[in-house]
Scaffold this motif. Structure first.
Motif, PDB file in Angstrom:
ATOM      1  N   LEU A   4       0.691  -1.171  -0.009  1.00 29.18           N
ATOM      2  CA  LEU A   4       0.233   0.056   0.019  1.00 29.18           C
ATOM      3  C   LEU A   4       0.981   1.348  -0.160  1.00 29.18           C
ATOM      4  O   LEU A   4       1.943   1.243   0.656  1.00 29.18           O
ATOM      5  N   THR A   8      -1.690   5.411   3.612  1.00 30.96           N
ATOM      6  CA  THR A   8      -2.893   4.614   3.332  1.00 30.96           C
ATOM      7  C   THR A   8      -3.464   4.342   4.523  1.00 30.96           C
ATOM      8  O   THR A   8      -2.963   3.672   5.457  1.00 30.96           O
ATOM      9  N   ILE A  10      -6.130   2.518   6.945  1.00 31.21           N
ATOM     10  CA  ILE A  10      -7.074   1.142   6.833  1.00 31.21           C
ATOM     11  C   ILE A  10      -7.958   1.112   7.975  1.00 31.21           C
ATOM     12  O   ILE A  10      -7.817   1.244   9.178  1.00 31.21           O
ATOM     13  N   ASP A  42      -8.319   5.072   0.820  1.00 34.62           N
ATOM     14  CA  ASP A  42      -8.383   4.526   2.016  1.00 34.62           C
ATOM     15  C   ASP A  42      -8.534   2.678   1.875  1.00 34.62           C
ATOM     16  O   ASP A  42      -9.424   2.525   0.934  1.00 34.62           O
ATOM     17  N   LEU A  43      -8.303   1.830   2.719  1.00 36.32           N
ATOM     18  CA  LEU A  43      -8.746   0.471   2.722  1.00 36.32           C
ATOM     19  C   LEU A  43      -9.770   0.107   3.752  1.00 36.32           C
ATOM     20  O   LEU A  43      -9.588   0.604   4.767  1.00 36.32           O
ATOM     21  N   TYR A  44     -10.636  -0.474   3.399  1.00 39.42           N
ATOM     22  CA  TYR A  44     -11.813  -0.755   4.038  1.00 39.42           C
ATOM     23  C   TYR A  44     -11.976  -2.462   4.036  1.00 39.42           C
ATOM     24  O   TYR A  44     -12.234  -3.185   3.134  1.00 39.42           O
ATOM     25  N   VAL A  56     -11.714  -7.119   1.221  1.00 35.18           N
ATOM     26  CA  VAL A  56     -11.174  -5.499   1.154  1.00 35.18           C
ATOM     27  C   VAL A  56     -11.616  -4.969   0.199  1.00 35.18           C
ATOM     28  O   VAL A  56     -11.190  -5.302  -0.768  1.00 35.18           O
ATOM     29  N   TRP A  58     -10.419  -1.389  -1.813  1.00 33.31           N
ATOM     30  CA  TRP A  58      -9.636  -0.272  -2.012  1.00 33.31           C
ATOM     31  C   TRP A  58      -9.609   0.132  -3.460  1.00 33.31           C
ATOM     32  O   TRP A  58      -9.605  -0.233  -4.401  1.00 33.31           O
ATOM     33  N   TYR A  59      -9.307   1.709  -3.376  1.00 30.83           N
ATOM     34  CA  TYR A  59      -9.296   2.539  -4.569  1.00 30.83           C
ATOM     35  C   TYR A  59      -7.670   2.783  -4.862  1.00 30.83           C
ATOM     36  O   TYR A  59      -7.248   3.630  -3.636  1.00 30.83           O
ATOM     37  N   SER A  60      -7.271   2.422  -5.683  1.00 26.78           N
ATOM     38  CA  SER A  60      -5.642   2.526  -5.888  1.00 26.78           C
ATOM     39  C   SER A  60      -5.371   3.613  -6.605  1.00 26.78           C
ATOM     40  O   SER A  60      -4.345   3.847  -7.221  1.00 26.78           O
TER      41      SER A  60
END
Length: 123
Positions: A4, A8, A10, A42-44, A56, A58-60
């Motif tokens: 990541l 970022t 989490i 952000d990672l959800y 999970v 995640w928008y990269s």
């Protein structure tokens, strides 16, 4: 595991999530229940009812990614709160994905790489 970018955040999404939801359903949860943008980087993390599966989101920067993991033994350690989010560090995320209790690092099931684990063909 995909590395990541620095900074970022989490988030564990507390409570139980219907894991039949895909990109659109999970994005809607982030937007409407958490009042956050799923496109902020952000990672959800979402956990199902039985606790052995997580998704999970995640928008990269160039698109959404959706990862799905099911433990072959044990459950993912999840916070006791019923709604909202709980923040994790990168190290805690790594532990959670390996089935380790990230609150006090201890495996909930033996690791396949654990040298003390009985090998099925040698037992």
């Amino acid at each position: 595991m995909i590395s990541l970018p620095s900074g970022t955040r989490i988030w564990i999404v507390a409570g139980v999530t219907d894991l039949r939801k895909g990109f659109d359903g999970l994005c809607a949860m982030v937007q409407h229940q958490l009042n956050e943008s799923p496109f902020c980087g952000d990672l959800y993390l979402f956990r199902g009812r039985r606790g052995d599966k997580i998704k999970v989101l995640w928008y990269s920067g160039d698109g959404l990614s959706l990862f799905y993991k099911r433990l072959s033994d044990g459950t993912f350690t999840w916070p006791q709160v019923k709604d909202g989010t709980v923040s994790l560090s990168g190290a805690q995320l790594s532990m959670l994905l390996e089935g380790i209790d990230w609150r006090s690092p201890k495996r909930s099931s033996p690791s396949p790489e654990d040298p003390d684990r009985m090998h099925p063909t040698l037992a």
